[in-house]
Design a protein around this motif. Structure first.
Motif, PDB file in Angstrom:
ATOM      1  N   GLY A 107      60.414  59.018   5.217  1.00 52.44           N
ATOM      2  CA  GLY A 107      59.446  58.339   6.075  1.00 52.44           C
ATOM      3  C   GLY A 107      58.194  57.982   5.311  1.00 52.44           C
ATOM      4  O   GLY A 107      58.017  58.351   4.144  1.00 52.44           O
ATOM      5  N   SER A 108      57.301  57.278   5.987  1.00 55.82           N
ATOM      6  CA  SER A 108      56.037  56.884   5.364  1.00 55.82           C
ATOM      7  C   SER A 108      55.097  58.079   5.273  1.00 55.82           C
ATOM      8  O   SER A 108      55.349  59.147   5.830  1.00 55.82           O
ATOM      9  N   ARG A 133      57.290  53.689   1.217  1.00 58.70           N
ATOM     10  CA  ARG A 133      56.387  52.689   1.779  1.00 58.70           C
ATOM     11  C   ARG A 133      57.121  51.357   1.770  1.00 58.70           C
ATOM     12  O   ARG A 133      58.219  51.213   1.214  1.00 58.70           O
ATOM     13  N   GLU A 134      56.522  50.353   2.391  1.00 57.79           N
ATOM     14  CA  GLU A 134      57.155  49.038   2.450  1.00 57.79           C
ATOM     15  C   GLU A 134      57.466  48.533   1.045  1.00 57.79           C
ATOM     16  O   GLU A 134      56.683  48.715   0.118  1.00 57.79           O
ATOM     17  N   VAL A 148      60.665  47.960   5.253  1.00 60.14           N
ATOM     18  CA  VAL A 148      59.886  46.753   5.537  1.00 60.14           C
ATOM     19  C   VAL A 148      58.714  47.132   6.445  1.00 60.14           C
ATOM     20  O   VAL A 148      58.893  47.848   7.436  1.00 60.14           O
ATOM     21  N   ALA A 149      57.522  46.651   6.138  1.00 58.90           N
ATOM     22  CA  ALA A 149      56.341  46.929   6.960  1.00 58.90           C
ATOM     23  C   ALA A 149      56.481  46.268   8.322  1.00 58.90           C
ATOM     24  O   ALA A 149      56.854  45.089   8.423  1.00 58.90           O
ATOM     25  N   VAL A 150      56.200  47.035   9.393  1.00 60.56           N
ATOM     26  CA  VAL A 150      56.113  46.459  10.732  1.00 60.56           C
ATOM     27  C   VAL A 150      54.837  46.966  11.397  1.00 60.56           C
ATOM     28  O   VAL A 150      54.361  48.064  11.116  1.00 60.56           O
ATOM     29  N   ASN A 151      54.307  46.158  12.272  1.00 59.62           N
ATOM     30  CA  ASN A 151      53.090  46.499  13.005  1.00 59.62           C
ATOM     31  C   ASN A 151      53.466  47.165  14.325  1.00 59.62           C
ATOM     32  O   ASN A 151      54.360  46.712  15.033  1.00 59.62           O
TER      33      ASN A 151
END
Length: 561
Positions: A107-108, A133-134, A148-151
């Motif tokens: 996880g992040s 991280r992404e 992949v980065a998500v908001n």
């Protein structure tokens, strides 16, 4: 268009080269998210969260995914991937690690930090963790993972692309497409498009807001409403939100500084999570603005802000105790302002309104989503989902994270963009991806696992039914003494009731019929106390139902003397 039917059979053996997807929670409810992927005899788990109980589940603290379908195969688990740090995605992880502690956790930074405090509470310290991280790619057995980065409504959320010999799967986790996020970290649509060009064979998408048209409101849009609360309040301000909503707390801190107020956290989880977020740099705390909650009494009310847990009306939360007047050191004064900066989770409406009414009765001005723009969702609405389907162009879509109506609405959106293969699954329904085609392959037994105090899994639906009866109808105990020599009732019945107000002498009419029923059962050959108890239960049950329209729990006791 319909969701799977319960007559589905248990799935057969997974054909070689196929990928099996089994949701063990999160499909058919908002919470308890957990999905198992199987390829080449190995397993990958994405998320392991909890569901919070509703009023018809008295005494239950948490509801876990059912680990039963994989309990005999925990040695085959390559890793547990956690998409973000919300309880409905990480909360059940300690219970899974009790069964195999060395499952690698992926996880992040913030997600693993929030999980870490939870693991320490469960005395699980020696865990294997991989911080990602992404943009990172990492491989576990036959699973190659790209992040992949998500908001979302918590920082550091990630989608995960899973590559196997069966094809490419993209799991969005929880996400939205806020184009002006407070932390500047947008959902990486360029990565979504790149994966789409590669060819996404199965797209698992967040369904929570699929019924909501358009685009989810940006977080920045609520700043004016928060600013108005601070501008118009001349006494204390109490803000209640989720203990993980770092962005919302950041907005409160910024407004507090602008208006010369000090901020205190109230509630153990709020104190813990904001300290973690601050230490890691996700929450920017201006100097000298945070004070200990117990120091607030020394400050004038116009310089005080409290950030509290309990925005969902949880009975033991800080805000509920404040509303009930039972908090240790926080007491509402007429003119205080309480800001509920969260949405209503389905099923919590009554609890939340009970808290709002309690606060209003004490003289507070309550600002909530119903009368001001003080919260926006963390999930993509229909317009955003359509946008993603057009970018990714997946071969198969499997809506996840939502109630049945959300899943169906999400699938309909996918079809509108030209996706022909939409698979509607619920918890326990097994989906196989073989030769680029996703189809339902069967169903495994998969139910709710209840946590009651320190007890896990021992509470059954039958016991919950008993608790509901006790809470709504009360109980009646009936004691009868039987002469074992003569075979007749020698004393009683004594009838005692709790949980319902009965008129004086209400049970007098049924005493003689109970005696007759027991004597009749003995004369007809009843030889054990269980048969006599059943005769008492039937006789009293019919009478109380027809006479008083009640269905209490009946506890007959037969004593042989």
């Amino acid at each position: 268009m319909s969701h799977p039917h319960p007559e589905l059979t248990e799935p057969g053996k997974l054909p070689k080269g196929g990928l099996r997807v089994t949701p063990l929670g999160g499909l058919g409810e908002v919470g308890r998210n957990m999905t198992v992927f199987e390829y080449d005899g190995r397993l990958l788990i994405v998320d392991c969260g909890v569901l919070f109980p509703e009023e018809q589940q008295p005494g239950v603290d948490l509801i876990l995914p059912d680990f039963g379908p994989i309990r005999g195969r925990l040695a085959d688990v390559e890793a547990l991937v956690l998409t973000h740090g919300h309880e409905d995605h990480i909360g059940a992880t300690p219970y899974l690690l009790r069964e195999r502690q060395d499952i690698p956790l992926v996880g992040s930074e913030l997600t693993l930090a929030l999980l870490g405090s939870k693991l320490r509470e469960h005395r699980l310290r020696e865990t294997v963790q991989h911080k990602v991280r992404e943009g990172d790619t990492i491989t576990f057995g036959p699973f190659e993972l790209e992040f992949v980065a998500v908001n979302h409504s918590i920082p550091d959320a990630l989608a995960v692309a899973i590559r196997t010999g069966a094809g490419l799967v993209l799991h969005t986790g929880d996400f939205k497409m806020d184009q002006l996020p407070l932390d500047g970290r947008i959902t990486d649509l360029r990565a979504f498009a790149r994966l789409g060009e590669e060819g996404v064979d199965l797209f698992l998408t967040d369904s929570t807001n699929a019924e909501v048209p358009g685009f989810t409101t940006a977080e920045k849009k609520i700043a004016p409403a928060i600013e108005q609360v601070f501008r118009e309040s001349d006494q204390r301000i109490i803000v209640a939100c989720f203990a993980s909503h770092v962005h919302r707390v950041q907005q409160v801190l910024d407004s507090a500084v602008a208006h010369g107020r000090k901020v205190a956290y109230v509630g153990r989880s709020m104190v813990r999570n904001m300290q973690i977020a601050s230490d890691l740099g996700y929450l920017h705390v201006p100097e000298d603005v945070i004070v200990d909650a117990k120091e607030l009494a020394e400050l004038p009310p116009e310089r005080v802000v409290m950030v509290s847990t309990g925005s969902q009306g949880e009975p033991m939360s800080a805000l509920s105790r404040i509303a009930n007047g039972t908090h240790n050191f926080v007491h509402i004064e007429p003119g205080d302002t309480v800001l509920l900066a969260s949405s209503l989770i389905p099923g919590n409406e009554n609890s939340v309104y009970r808290v709002i009414n309690g606060l209003a009765r004490l003289g507070a001005n309550v600002v909530h989503k119903g009368n001001a723009l003080v919260h926006v969702s963390g999930h993509a609405s229909a317009g955003e989902l359509l946008y993603c389907y057009n970018i990714v162009r997946p071969r198969n879509v499997m809506p996840v994270h939502g109630e049945v109506r959300h899943l169906l609405a999400n699938g309909d959106l996918a079809r509108q963009t030209g996706v022909e293969s939409v698979v509607y699954a619920e918890d326990g329904v097994v989906v196989d991806l073989i030769d680029g085609k996703a189809e339902i392959a069967g169903k495994v037994e998969c139910g709710y696992v209840f946590v009651d105090g320190t007890t896990v899994g021992d509470v059954t639906e039958s016991e919950l039914k008993d608790r509901r009866i006790l809470s709504e109808e009360g109980f009646v105990s009936i004691i009868v003494v039987v002469d074992s020599v003569n075979g007749v009732v020698s004393s009683g019945p004594e009838i005692h009731a709790r949980g319902h107000v009965w008129p004086e002498n209400a049970f007098d009419p049924i005493k003689q019929p109970i005696v007759k029923a027991v004597n009749r059962a003995i004369s007809e050959g009843a030889t054990d106390t269980y048969q006599l108890q059943q005769a008492i239960r039937r006789t009293f049950g019919r009478w109380v139902s027809s006479t008083h329209r009640r269905r209490p729990m009946i506890i007959p006791v037969v004593i042989e003397a």
